[in-house]
Design a protein around this motif. Structure first.
Motif, PDB file in Angstrom:
ATOM      1  N   ARG A   1       1.489   6.708  -6.763  1.00  0.00           N
ATOM      2  CA  ARG A   1       0.384   7.566  -7.183  1.00  0.00           C
ATOM      3  C   ARG A   1       0.693   9.043  -6.907  1.00  0.00           C
ATOM      4  NH1 ARG A   1      -5.182   4.282  -5.580  1.00  0.00           N
ATOM      5  NH2 ARG A   1      -4.741   2.423  -6.842  1.00  0.00           N
ATOM      6  N   VAL A   2       1.320   9.320  -5.755  1.00  0.00           N
ATOM      7  CA  VAL A   2       1.681  10.710  -5.459  1.00  0.00           C
ATOM      8  C   VAL A   2       2.701  11.212  -6.465  1.00  0.00           C
ATOM      9  CG1 VAL A   2       2.837  12.203  -3.786  1.00  0.00           C
ATOM     10  CG2 VAL A   2       1.122  10.563  -3.004  1.00  0.00           C
ATOM     11  N   SER A   3       3.709  10.378  -6.785  1.00  0.00           N
ATOM     12  CA  SER A   3       4.727  10.770  -7.771  1.00  0.00           C
ATOM     13  C   SER A   3       4.096  11.013  -9.134  1.00  0.00           C
ATOM     14  CB  SER A   3       5.794   9.676  -7.862  1.00  0.00           C
ATOM     15  OG  SER A   3       6.750   9.987  -8.853  1.00  0.00           O
ATOM     16  N   THR A   4       3.194  10.113  -9.531  1.00  0.00           N
ATOM     17  CA  THR A   4       2.519  10.280 -10.825  1.00  0.00           C
ATOM     18  C   THR A   4       1.674  11.548 -10.841  1.00  0.00           C
ATOM     19  OG1 THR A   4       2.439   7.877 -11.097  1.00  0.00           O
ATOM     20  CG2 THR A   4       0.942   9.183 -12.449  1.00  0.00           C
TER      21      THR A   4
ATOM     22  N   LEU B   1       2.169  14.289  -9.011  1.00  0.00           N
ATOM     23  CA  LEU B   1       3.060  15.453  -9.039  1.00  0.00           C
ATOM     24  C   LEU B   1       3.598  15.680 -10.451  1.00  0.00           C
ATOM     25  CD1 LEU B   1       5.078  15.015  -5.719  1.00  0.00           C
ATOM     26  CD2 LEU B   1       3.361  16.758  -6.229  1.00  0.00           C
ATOM     27  N   GLN B   2       4.015  14.612 -11.117  1.00  0.00           N
ATOM     28  CA  GLN B   2       4.518  14.752 -12.484  1.00  0.00           C
ATOM     29  C   GLN B   2       3.441  15.310 -13.403  1.00  0.00           C
ATOM     30  OE1 GLN B   2       6.021  10.937 -13.685  1.00  0.00           O
ATOM     31  NE2 GLN B   2       7.752  10.986 -12.256  1.00  0.00           N
ATOM     32  N   SER B   3       2.211  14.819 -13.223  1.00  0.00           N
ATOM     33  CA  SER B   3       1.104  15.302 -14.053  1.00  0.00           C
ATOM     34  C   SER B   3       0.850  16.786 -13.810  1.00  0.00           C
ATOM     35  CB  SER B   3      -0.153  14.482 -13.750  1.00  0.00           C
ATOM     36  OG  SER B   3      -1.259  14.979 -14.466  1.00  0.00           O
ATOM     37  N   GLU B   4       0.887  17.201 -12.518  1.00  0.00           N
ATOM     38  CA  GLU B   4       0.647  18.609 -12.213  1.00  0.00           C
ATOM     39  C   GLU B   4       1.789  19.487 -12.726  1.00  0.00           C
ATOM     40  OE1 GLU B   4      -2.079  19.910 -10.940  1.00  0.00           O
ATOM     41  OE2 GLU B   4      -2.980  17.918 -10.916  1.00  0.00           O
ATOM     42  N   GLU B   5       3.030  18.968 -12.618  1.00  0.00           N
ATOM     43  CA  GLU B   5       4.169  19.730 -13.148  1.00  0.00           C
ATOM     44  C   GLU B   5       4.042  19.918 -14.656  1.00  0.00           C
ATOM     45  OE1 GLU B   5       7.569  17.554 -11.961  1.00  0.00           O
ATOM     46  OE2 GLU B   5       7.586  18.315  -9.886  1.00  0.00           O
ATOM     47  N   GLN B   6       3.668  18.876 -15.355  1.00  0.00           N
ATOM     48  CA  GLN B   6       3.478  18.995 -16.803  1.00  0.00           C
ATOM     49  C   GLN B   6       2.351  19.972 -17.130  1.00  0.00           C
ATOM     50  OE1 GLN B   6       2.827  14.985 -18.117  1.00  0.00           O
ATOM     51  NE2 GLN B   6       4.976  14.367 -17.849  1.00  0.00           N
ATOM     52  N   LEU B   7       1.304  19.948 -16.311  1.00  0.00           N
ATOM     53  CA  LEU B   7       0.189  20.863 -16.541  1.00  0.00           C
ATOM     54  C   LEU B   7       0.629  22.307 -16.329  1.00  0.00           C
ATOM     55  CD1 LEU B   7      -2.843  20.986 -17.179  1.00  0.00           C
ATOM     56  CD2 LEU B   7      -3.281  20.889 -14.714  1.00  0.00           C
ATOM     57  N   ILE B   8       1.421  22.533 -15.261  1.00  0.00           N
ATOM     58  CA  ILE B   8       1.909  23.895 -14.996  1.00  0.00           C
ATOM     59  C   ILE B   8       2.849  24.358 -16.113  1.00  0.00           C
ATOM     60  CG2 ILE B   8       3.358  25.257 -13.435  1.00  0.00           C
ATOM     61  CD1 ILE B   8       2.215  23.566 -11.146  1.00  0.00           C
ATOM     62  N   GLU B   9       3.740  23.458 -16.565  1.00  0.00           N
ATOM     63  CA  GLU B   9       4.625  23.815 -17.679  1.00  0.00           C
ATOM     64  C   GLU B   9       3.824  24.159 -18.922  1.00  0.00           C
ATOM     65  OE1 GLU B   9       7.284  20.606 -18.244  1.00  0.00           O
ATOM     66  OE2 GLU B   9       8.405  20.937 -16.374  1.00  0.00           O
ATOM     67  N   GLY B  10       2.753  23.409 -19.171  1.00  0.00           N
ATOM     68  CA  GLY B  10       1.898  23.712 -20.325  1.00  0.00           C
ATOM     69  C   GLY B  10       1.261  25.081 -20.206  1.00  0.00           C
ATOM     70  N   TYR B  11       0.808  25.414 -18.973  1.00  0.00           N
ATOM     71  CA  TYR B  11       0.228  26.752 -18.777  1.00  0.00           C
ATOM     72  C   TYR B  11       1.289  27.839 -18.979  1.00  0.00           C
ATOM     73  CZ  TYR B  11      -4.041  24.747 -16.809  1.00  0.00           C
ATOM     74  OH  TYR B  11      -5.208  24.066 -16.631  1.00  0.00           O
ATOM     75  N   ALA B  12       2.486  27.602 -18.432  1.00  0.00           N
ATOM     76  CA  ALA B  12       3.547  28.619 -18.508  1.00  0.00           C
ATOM     77  C   ALA B  12       3.981  28.882 -19.946  1.00  0.00           C
ATOM     78  CB  ALA B  12       4.740  28.180 -17.671  1.00  0.00           C
TER      79      ALA B  12
ATOM     80  N   ALA C   1       0.836  -1.206   0.000  1.00  0.00           N
ATOM     81  CA  ALA C   1       0.000   0.000   0.000  1.00  0.00           C
ATOM     82  C   ALA C   1       0.874   1.261   0.000  1.00  0.00           C
ATOM     83  CB  ALA C   1      -0.929  -0.002   1.218  1.00  0.00           C
ATOM     84  N   TRP C   2       1.966   1.234   0.790  1.00  0.00           N
ATOM     85  CA  TRP C   2       2.872   2.388   0.831  1.00  0.00           C
ATOM     86  C   TRP C   2       3.519   2.614  -0.537  1.00  0.00           C
ATOM     87  CZ3 TRP C   2       3.600   6.707   2.989  1.00  0.00           C
ATOM     88  CH2 TRP C   2       4.833   7.367   2.938  1.00  0.00           C
ATOM     89  N   GLY C   3       3.898   1.525  -1.198  1.00  0.00           N
ATOM     90  CA  GLY C   3       4.479   1.648  -2.532  1.00  0.00           C
ATOM     91  C   GLY C   3       3.481   2.234  -3.517  1.00  0.00           C
ATOM     92  N   GLN C   4       2.227   1.806  -3.425  1.00  0.00           N
ATOM     93  CA  GLN C   4       1.201   2.345  -4.320  1.00  0.00           C
ATOM     94  C   GLN C   4       0.944   3.823  -4.041  1.00  0.00           C
ATOM     95  OE1 GLN C   4      -2.304  -0.075  -4.081  1.00  0.00           O
ATOM     96  NE2 GLN C   4      -1.328  -1.871  -5.001  1.00  0.00           N
ATOM     97  N   ILE C   5       0.956   4.191  -2.741  1.00  0.00           N
ATOM     98  CA  ILE C   5       0.756   5.601  -2.398  1.00  0.00           C
ATOM     99  C   ILE C   5       1.880   6.458  -2.983  1.00  0.00           C
ATOM    100  CG2 ILE C   5       0.782   7.241  -0.469  1.00  0.00           C
ATOM    101  CD1 ILE C   5      -0.666   5.109   1.187  1.00  0.00           C
ATOM    102  N   GLN C   6       3.113   5.999  -2.794  1.00  0.00           N
ATOM    103  CA  GLN C   6       4.246   6.758  -3.328  1.00  0.00           C
ATOM    104  C   GLN C   6       4.173   6.870  -4.844  1.00  0.00           C
ATOM    105  OE1 GLN C   6       7.419   4.384  -1.489  1.00  0.00           O
ATOM    106  NE2 GLN C   6       7.981   6.163  -0.264  1.00  0.00           N
TER     107      GLN C   6
END
Length: 427
Positions: free
Chosen positions: A309-312, A314-325, A302-307
């Motif tokens: 999913r959180v990493s995925t 964060l990467q998705s949000e970073e890509q979204l922010i880069e797209g906005y920028a 479960a801890w591995g899945q949480i990590q």
């Protein structure tokens, strides 16, 4: 006791002792001059062989007639917790083949001592059934009765706690079942406490002891689950767990209760009333608590899945922010106004064209109306050389008979007016 004269020969470490040197009577034996075991066994055998044959009544709790030459039965008293071993040979085996565990029977035979082990047994030569009121039939009738009352219904079962903190254990004192349960539970889930209540698990005291133990643990607020444990045994040994009082106490227990009585093939009525049936005490330990290693594995997964999913995320949000920028609206904000400017310019052009067309259409309409009015106006008639004659009252004169000599007339020409008087009228 006097067992009579014997013909046995015996020996010492220095060799056999003559029979005439052995004591003839039991009271004559001493520590210096005892009977050998063989002499005692033979004397028992000879004494028992003089006992008369008899009929014995009881309940079959174990029966083995698989061999054609010999068979064995354990016969239980119908009222007391007392049993006797019965054996028989070929004729008896042929008679007993159709009998089963739980049958109530009478057996004819005589006692005998097996000299090799000095073991007393009852050698039978006849067996007969005596009615259908055997224990198995009684238990089956009780099962039907209690089932009809709903004591075994699945909806009445209480689910076991997933992580019990305290386990109540009912077992015999110093029983192997106690060690099996506690050891296996501690191996699987060390963070658990036990409250052990010792009770008789067979015999006449079994039902009352088990009922009292169940009630005691059920009333204890610390106990999360109860295990009733006993090792394997014969039908006779386990009969106490099919007692009506035990079954009712189990069904009424508010605390989840596990039946771990006997082995996998052993069934008693407490198994039907319990919230869960375990095949053995060890199986109960496996069912009452989770395996700590499995739980750690689940936590790690479960801890591995949480990590992950959180990493995925964060990467998705970073890509979204880069797209906005990188959007032109942020790098060149003025571009956001270009569509609106084009819209306003196009609207202005369309408005000008529309207004021009309206004005042109209105001008054409005015010109047409002007031409129409001009063509219809009296001035147009005067411009062609005609004149308009009006009387003194201003009315247009269009009939000469309406005039009289001397009337004043006003004649309107293309340019100017002429005032005259009527001097002559012709019609």
């Amino acid at each position: 006791m006097d067992f009579g004269q014997q013909t046995l020969s015996t020996q010492t470490q220095d060799g056999p002792r003559p029979l005439d040197q052995l004591p003839q009577l039991a009271r004559d034996t001493t520590a210096e001059n005892p009977w050998p075991v063989s002499v005692v066994s033979q004397k028992y055998h000879d004494a028992v062989s003089r006992w008369p044959a008899s009929w014995v009544e009881g309940q079959i709790v174990e029966i083995n007639m698989r061999r054609a030459t010999s068979g064995y039965i354990t016969l239980r008293d119908s009222f007391e917790d007392i049993s006797i071993s019965v054996m028989g040979f070929r004729n008896f085996v042929s008679l007993a083949r159709n009998f089963h565990q739980g049958d109530r029977v009478v057996i004819h035979g005589r006692p005998d001592v097996w000299i090799k082990a000095t073991r007393l047994s009852f050698v039978a030569d006849d067996i007969r059934r005596i009615g259908a009121g055997d224990l198995k039939a009684q238990i089956d009738e009780l099962r039907k009765k209690l089932k009809g009352e709903g004591l075994f219904d699945q909806e009445n079962k209480v689910p076991l706690p997933e992580f019990p903190a305290c386990i109540g254990l009912i077992c015999a004192p110093q029983a192997r079942a106690e060690g099996d349960v506690i050891t296996n539970v501690n191996l699987r889930w060390p963070a658990v406490d036990f409250k052990v209540v010792h009770a008789h698990v067979q015999g006449s005291q079994c039902p009352s002891d088990v009922i009292a133990a169940i009630n005691k643990l059920d009333a204890d607020p610390d106990v999360d689950v109860i295990i009733v444990a006993r090792g394997g045994g014969s039908f006779e040994d386990l009969i106490g767990f099919s007692d009506e009082g035990v079954v009712r106490a189990t069904a009424a227990c508010a605390t989840p209760i596990i039946s771990a009585v006997g082995h996998e093939d052993d069934w008693t009525l407490i198994d039907l009333a319990a919230d869960l049936r375990a095949s053995t005490p060890t199986d109960a330990a496996k069912k009452v608590v989770p395996d700590i290693r499995e739980q750690w594995q689940l936590i790690e997964n479960a801890w591995g899945q949480i990590q992950m999913r959180v990493s995925t995320k964060l990467q998705s949000e970073e890509q979204l922010i880069e797209g906005y920028a990188n959007r032109p609206s942020l790098t060149h904000p003025e571009t956001m106004l270009e569509p609106h400017e084009r819209f306003v310019a196009d609207a202005e052009q369309r408005m000008r064209l529309g207004l021009t067309r309206i004005v042109d259409d209105a001008g054409l309409t005015v010109e047409k109306l002007h031409a129409t009015l001009t063509a219809l106006s009296p001035q147009s008639t005067l411009d062609r050389g005609y004149a308009v004659v009006q009387g003194a009252d201003g009315h247009v004169i269009d009939d000469a008979s309406a005039l009289s000599v001397g009337d004043r007339l006003t004649v309107t020409l293309k340019h100017g007016e002429v005032v005259s008087n009527v001097t002559e009228i012709e019609q």
